[in-house]
Write a protein that holds these residues in place. Structure first.
Motif, PDB file in Angstrom:
ATOM      1  N   GLY A  30     -29.133 -14.459  22.621  1.00  0.00           N
ATOM      2  CA  GLY A  30     -29.971 -15.054  23.512  1.00  0.00           C
ATOM      3  C   GLY A  30     -31.070 -14.110  24.147  1.00  0.00           C
ATOM      4  O   GLY A  30     -32.262 -14.580  23.977  1.00  0.00           O
ATOM      5  N   TRP A 230     -20.753 -17.788  16.557  1.00  0.00           N
ATOM      6  CA  TRP A 230     -20.957 -18.985  17.566  1.00  0.00           C
ATOM      7  C   TRP A 230     -19.986 -19.324  18.428  1.00  0.00           C
ATOM      8  O   TRP A 230     -20.176 -20.235  19.218  1.00  0.00           O
ATOM      9  N   GLN A 233     -21.504 -19.397  22.000  1.00  0.00           N
ATOM     10  CA  GLN A 233     -22.220 -20.807  22.380  1.00  0.00           C
ATOM     11  C   GLN A 233     -21.324 -22.197  22.255  1.00  0.00           C
ATOM     12  O   GLN A 233     -21.654 -22.978  23.259  1.00  0.00           O
ATOM     13  N   ARG A 236     -19.846 -21.991  25.718  1.00  0.00           N
ATOM     14  CA  ARG A 236     -20.864 -22.449  26.750  1.00  0.00           C
ATOM     15  C   ARG A 236     -21.039 -23.870  26.812  1.00  0.00           C
ATOM     16  O   ARG A 236     -21.162 -24.489  27.927  1.00  0.00           O
ATOM     17  N   PRO A 242     -21.922 -18.036  30.801  1.00  0.00           N
ATOM     18  CA  PRO A 242     -22.202 -17.329  29.615  1.00  0.00           C
ATOM     19  C   PRO A 242     -21.351 -16.094  29.878  1.00  0.00           C
ATOM     20  O   PRO A 242     -21.076 -15.671  28.557  1.00  0.00           O
ATOM     21  N   HIS A 356     -25.225 -27.806  13.732  1.00  0.00           N
ATOM     22  CA  HIS A 356     -25.428 -27.650  15.288  1.00  0.00           C
ATOM     23  C   HIS A 356     -26.564 -28.431  15.580  1.00  0.00           C
ATOM     24  O   HIS A 356     -26.836 -29.375  16.351  1.00  0.00           O
ATOM     25  N   TRP A 362     -21.034 -29.258  18.727  1.00  0.00           N
ATOM     26  CA  TRP A 362     -20.475 -28.416  17.878  1.00  0.00           C
ATOM     27  C   TRP A 362     -19.185 -29.165  17.516  1.00  0.00           C
ATOM     28  O   TRP A 362     -18.197 -28.518  16.997  1.00  0.00           O
TER      29      TRP A 362
END
Length: 413
Positions: A30, A230, A233, A236, A242, A356, A362
């Motif tokens: 990120g 991944w 993510q 999250r 995070p 995704h 997901w």
């Protein structure tokens, strides 16, 4: 310090550098994306590139070792890794991708030569030294993942990435010494030309067992690197903040640390390793299904996933030594398995990212990973059967007492 101690020190330093540069990146994706204005496609490519490099450059390792010697090949690989790790911290997209390719190339060569070194120098202790190096790889990978965000917050993402060039430089310096691990006091090319019938020349392409070992390593690696890329993510998206999501990936890696030592030890004591394959694939199936169906128990599934991935990868790497009938075959099998395996594994992070983007979630990517556990289990069961890889075109095996004397000579080196 004796040559044997140099060898152990060299193996330790080599192992420490074979995962950290990869696992330090996902928690910072990120930050890097925002700083360099990367597109979603570029981020998916960045997540996939290290694994593709592991496959694309693995085939070079046995050839470099035979041409220049293992010491020179490992030393050069570590310098390339250090250079790539430093270059990718330059705040410029081209430098980021170029540095990732260089670091991936260095890790690829080290990955392939590690099992061959263990088979050559510690033929009677494959489980012990494979376990030691797998533990160090898992430990350094977990440390790099855990330290990435705090280091980035304190010093910036560039330093958090470039820091891992330091252990690579240290390892390269050790392997570059005149009496370094691969030298044994002289210029030695490893994997050496093995005694007749102990890993001589010949193609592995016609050997079914070699392909099953390659498929198992590839599917295990696909799963591992897709999750490394991944999992933060995914967590999250399941509602975890995070910082907690990043910590979950670190915990998944940390849980596997003791298994990296214990699984190779157990595998080396078994005539066949199918029971271990069943155990790790069952744990993987249960944990992935839990992430999909009951994400509220995320910590439990992540810990179980750490058991599954932490056991599967060391098992696959141990099979490279156990299924080879000599150090040269170990290098060739390692090169074949890691070339085909990591090229297959490279599809994991990319496919997960694309799925995704297409499905905007997901659930489908996780369902695909669950489905892939089935072929992984089949390949593992076939690779875990008793037997050894026998290159096509080699001569008949020598009498057992001759092979035993040859193995004893290798073990004493």
């Amino acid at each position: 310090m004796t040559t044997r101690l140099w060898l152990i020190a060299g193996l330790i330093l080599l192992a420490v550098n074979l995962r950290a540069a990869i696992t330090a990146t996902p928690p910072l994706i990120g930050n890097v994306q925002q700083a360099l204005a990367l597109s979603g496609t570029q981020v998916s490519v960045l997540a996939t590139l290290p694994v593709l490099c592991l496959g694309a450059f693995a085939w070079l390792a046995p050839r470099l070792a035979r041409r220049f010697g293992t010491q020179a090949a490992v030393c050069a690989a570590l310098w390339v890794l250090a250079l790539g790790t430093a270059v990718r911290a330059v705040p410029w997209p081209t430098a980021l991708f170029a540095g990732t390719v260089l670091s991936g190339a260095g890790i690829a060569v080290g990955n392939v030569l590690l099992p061959a070194l263990i088979k050559d120098r510690f033929a009677q202790r494959i489980g012990l030294f494979t376990g030691l190096t797998m533990t160090l790889m898992a430990g350094s990978g977990a440390l790099a993942a855990a330290a990435a965000v705090p280091l980035s917050e304190a010093t910036g993402w560039q330093f958090a990435l470039a820091l891992w060039a330091v252990p690579a430089v240290l390892a390269a310096a050790v392997w570059g010494l005149p009496a370094a691990p691969g030298a044994g006091g002289r210029h030695r090319r490893t994997p050496p030309a093995a005694p007749r019938g102990a890993g001589g020349s010949g193609s592995l392409l016609g050997c079914a067992l070699a392909w099953w070992v390659s498929a198992f390593l590839g599917l295990v690696s696909l799963m591992f690197y897709a999750l490394v890329a991944w999992l933060p993510q995914i967590m999250r998206a399941s509602g975890y903040p995070p910082s907690e999501a990043g910590l979950m990936m670190s915990v998944m890696l940390a849980v596997g640390i003791p298994l990296g030592f214990l699984v190779p030890l157990a595998a080396a004591r078994m005539r066949g390793q199918r029971r271990l394959v069943i155990a790790v694939t069952a744990a993987k199936l249960l944990s992935l299904a839990g992430l999909l169906l009951a994400p509220g128990f995320g910590w439990a599934w992540v810990c179980l996933l750490g058991v599954a991935t932490g056991g599967a990868f060391p098992l696959a790497m141990t099979l490279l030594g156990l299924r080879a009938d000599g150090p040269r075959t170990a290098a060739d099998l390692s090169g074949m398995a890691q070339t085909t395996g990591y090229l297959l594994a490279g599809l994991g992070p990319l496919a997960m990212g694309l799925l995704h983007d297409v499905t905007d979630g997901w659930r489908i990517p996780l369902a695909v990973l669950i489905a892939l556990v089935v072929p992984e289990a089949i390949a593992g069961l076939l690779a875990g059967r008793p037997g050894q890889v026998r290159p096509r075109g080699r001569e008949e095996d020598p009498p057992k007492h001759t092979a035993a004397r040859a193995d004893g000579r290798l073990a004493r080196l």
